[in-house]
Design an enzyme around this catalytic site. Structure first.
Site, mmCIF file in Angstrom:
data_model
loop_
_atom_site.group_PDB
_atom_site.id
_atom_site.type_symbol
_atom_site.label_atom_id
_atom_site.label_comp_id
_atom_site.label_asym_id
_atom_site.label_seq_id
_atom_site.Cartn_x
_atom_site.Cartn_y
_atom_site.Cartn_z
ATOM 1 N N SER A 159 9.057 -7.885 2.182
ATOM 2 C CA SER A 159 8.799 -9.255 3.216
ATOM 3 C C SER A 159 9.967 -10.301 2.635
ATOM 4 O O SER A 159 10.077 -10.598 1.921
ATOM 5 C CB SER A 159 8.191 -10.127 2.699
ATOM 6 O OG SER A 159 7.998 -11.085 3.164
ATOM 7 N N HIS A 163 9.152 -6.758 6.496
ATOM 8 C CA HIS A 163 8.488 -7.416 7.171
ATOM 9 C C HIS A 163 9.522 -8.239 7.303
ATOM 10 O O HIS A 163 9.547 -9.283 6.085
ATOM 11 C CB HIS A 163 7.458 -7.467 6.099
ATOM 12 C CG HIS A 163 6.942 -7.901 6.354
ATOM 13 N ND1 HIS A 163 4.954 -8.498 7.149
ATOM 14 C CD2 HIS A 163 5.709 -9.286 5.855
ATOM 15 C CE1 HIS A 163 4.125 -9.296 7.422
ATOM 16 N NE2 HIS A 163 4.744 -9.942 6.732
ATOM 17 N N ASP A 201 9.305 -12.467 8.297
ATOM 18 C CA ASP A 201 7.879 -13.495 8.248
ATOM 19 C C ASP A 201 8.402 -15.084 9.174
ATOM 20 O O ASP A 201 9.131 -15.679 9.154
ATOM 21 C CB ASP A 201 7.580 -14.817 6.968
ATOM 22 C CG ASP A 201 6.614 -13.652 6.165
ATOM 23 O OD1 ASP A 201 5.479 -12.880 6.977
ATOM 24 O OD2 ASP A 201 6.443 -12.803 4.809
ATOM 25 N N MET A 234 7.132 -18.831 10.729
ATOM 26 C CA MET A 234 6.138 -19.724 10.547
ATOM 27 C C MET A 234 7.204 -20.731 11.534
ATOM 28 O O MET A 234 8.258 -21.451 10.928
ATOM 29 C CB MET A 234 6.720 -20.201 8.775
ATOM 30 C CG MET A 234 6.423 -19.130 7.989
ATOM 31 S SD MET A 234 6.124 -19.358 6.555
ATOM 32 C CE MET A 234 5.781 -18.124 5.774
ATOM 33 N N HIS A 241 5.604 -10.825 11.992
ATOM 34 C CA HIS A 241 4.153 -11.503 11.531
ATOM 35 C C HIS A 241 4.820 -12.893 11.996
ATOM 36 O O HIS A 241 4.932 -13.620 11.319
ATOM 37 C CB HIS A 241 4.499 -11.495 10.527
ATOM 38 C CG HIS A 241 3.071 -11.802 9.618
ATOM 39 N ND1 HIS A 241 2.831 -12.474 8.323
ATOM 40 C CD2 HIS A 241 2.191 -12.596 10.316
ATOM 41 C CE1 HIS A 241 1.143 -13.090 8.397
ATOM 42 N NE2 HIS A 241 1.291 -13.561 9.707
ATOM 43 N N MET A 290 3.334 -16.168 12.883
ATOM 44 C CA MET A 290 2.479 -17.484 11.945
ATOM 45 C C MET A 290 3.181 -18.687 12.642
ATOM 46 O O MET A 290 3.280 -19.562 12.516
ATOM 47 C CB MET A 290 2.467 -17.930 10.583
ATOM 48 C CG MET A 290 1.992 -16.751 9.075
ATOM 49 S SD MET A 290 2.518 -17.065 7.967
ATOM 50 C CE MET A 290 3.901 -15.494 8.230
ATOM 51 N N MET A 341 -4.719 -10.775 6.002
ATOM 52 C CA MET A 341 -3.978 -11.691 4.781
ATOM 53 C C MET A 341 -4.656 -11.757 3.434
ATOM 54 O O MET A 341 -6.313 -12.128 3.682
ATOM 55 C CB MET A 341 -4.148 -12.758 4.828
ATOM 56 C CG MET A 341 -3.354 -13.830 6.948
ATOM 57 S SD MET A 341 -1.392 -12.377 6.306
ATOM 58 C CE MET A 341 -0.959 -13.819 4.467
ATOM 59 N N ASP A 361 -1.393 -8.303 3.173
ATOM 60 C CA ASP A 361 -0.112 -9.354 3.363
ATOM 61 C C ASP A 361 -0.340 -9.992 2.325
ATOM 62 O O ASP A 361 -1.007 -11.138 2.571
ATOM 63 C CB ASP A 361 0.193 -9.699 4.404
ATOM 64 C CG ASP A 361 2.104 -11.054 4.488
ATOM 65 O OD1 ASP A 361 2.532 -10.496 2.731
ATOM 66 O OD2 ASP A 361 1.830 -11.347 5.341
HETATM 67 C C1 DX5 Z 1 2.332 -15.219 3.376
HETATM 68 C C2 DX5 Z 1 3.957 -13.953 3.725
HETATM 69 C C3 DX5 Z 1 3.978 -12.739 3.516
HETATM 70 C C4 DX5 Z 1 4.745 -13.338 2.137
HETATM 71 C C5 DX5 Z 1 4.217 -12.773 1.209
HETATM 72 O O1 DX5 Z 1 2.485 -16.163 4.613
HETATM 73 O O2 DX5 Z 1 3.156 -13.754 5.169
HETATM 74 O O3 DX5 Z 1 4.803 -11.971 4.081
HETATM 75 O O4 DX5 Z 1 5.615 -13.267 2.372
HETATM 76 O O5 DX5 Z 1 4.961 -12.669 -0.512
HETATM 77 P P1 DX5 Z 1 5.096 -12.393 -1.959
HETATM 78 O O6 DX5 Z 1 4.274 -10.833 -1.920
HETATM 79 O O7 DX5 Z 1 6.061 -12.930 -2.873
HETATM 80 O O8 DX5 Z 1 2.993 -12.922 -2.009
HETATM 81 ZN ZN ZN Z 2 3.809 -11.442 6.143
#
Ligand code: DX5
Ligand code: ZN
Length: 216
Positions: free
Chosen positions: A7, A32, A34, A36, A65, A67, A138, A176
């Site tokens: 990620s 990956h 993210d 948000m 991903h 969110m 998740m 994840d």
């Molecule tokens: C959390 C994200 C993850 C995050 C994972 O909302 O979707 O992808 O980056 O990070 P770690 O591996 O540090 O938990």
């Molecule tokens: Zn993620």
């Protein structure tokens, strides 16, 4: 064989290029990303211009991903920006609209996937599993990197793998949140074949060895 999807949220924001090069040098095949919106989750991260810049900089498969509340509003931009897989949360809109969103992603030539938060069960996504090329479970509440792995998600993970084996055996099953070399083994034993790792991967001294152990 499993696939590691680091990620990029775990990278150093002022040194993303350096960290991307280290990621490539470790032989990583998926990345990956993210996204948000500060609304579906209480944090903000990257927009589609970041995905587009990554696409130009690397040949790694981009696992994006979302969110985002009502993701239908933005899927076109993320598909055009170069996502290879685009996942949306079942909780982010009505189930009918999420189903329609998966169709739209596919029409745009991108591989669609669905994500479940910790409190959401298999029943919520059962009707849509055949449309997916990736299902993401998740193992933390979405929003932040560096949280503790929720081992109690494992029965759900296994139940989703069993259902996928029945209706869509080629679909990837990804986890994840809080994944490291120890928790990664638990996820693989419960049916995951794609493992996201943010902090554990970017903190690892030897990233090639981290990838080899996760993918073993
Ligand atoms: C959390 C994200 C993850 C995050 C994972 O909302 O979707 O992808 O980056 O990070 P770690 O591996 O540090 O938990
Ligand atoms: Zn993620």
């Amino acid at each position: 064989m499993a696939i590691l999807s680091p990620s990029i949220l775990g990278a150093d924001v002022l040194n993303v290029k350096r960290d991307l090069e280290a990621t490539e040098a470790a032989g990583v095949k998926w990345l990956h990303v993210d996204i948000m919106d500060g609304h579906f989750v209480p944090n903000m991260s990257f927009g589609y211009s970041f995905v587009s810049a990554l696409k130009k900089a690397t040949d790694i498969t981009l696992d994006v991903h979302l969110m985002i509340e009502k993701p239908i509003r933005y899927v076109e931009e993320f598909c055009r920006a170069g996502a290879d897989y685009l996942t949306v949360h079942i909780e982010a809109d009505t189930p009918e609209n999420i189903s329609h969103t998966l169709d739209k992603i596919k029409e745009l030539g991108v591989k669609p996937g669905i994500v479940v938060k910790p409190k959401t069960g298999l029943d919520a996504i059962k009707p849509y599993l055949e449309k997916c090329e990736l299902v993401l479970v998740m193992t933390v509440e979405p929003g932040f990197g560096g949280q503790k792995f929720m081992a109690d998600m494992m029965p759900k993970l296994r139940a989703i793998r069993e259902e996928l084996d029945r209706v869509n055996p080629d679909c990837h099953l990804e986890v994840d949140g809080g994944v490291d070399l120890v928790t990664g083994e638990i996820c693989k034993a419960n049916g995951a074949n794609v493992l996201v790792a943010g902090s554990a991967f970017y903190k690892a001294e030897n990233k090639t060895s981290f990838r080899e152990k996760i993918e073993a």
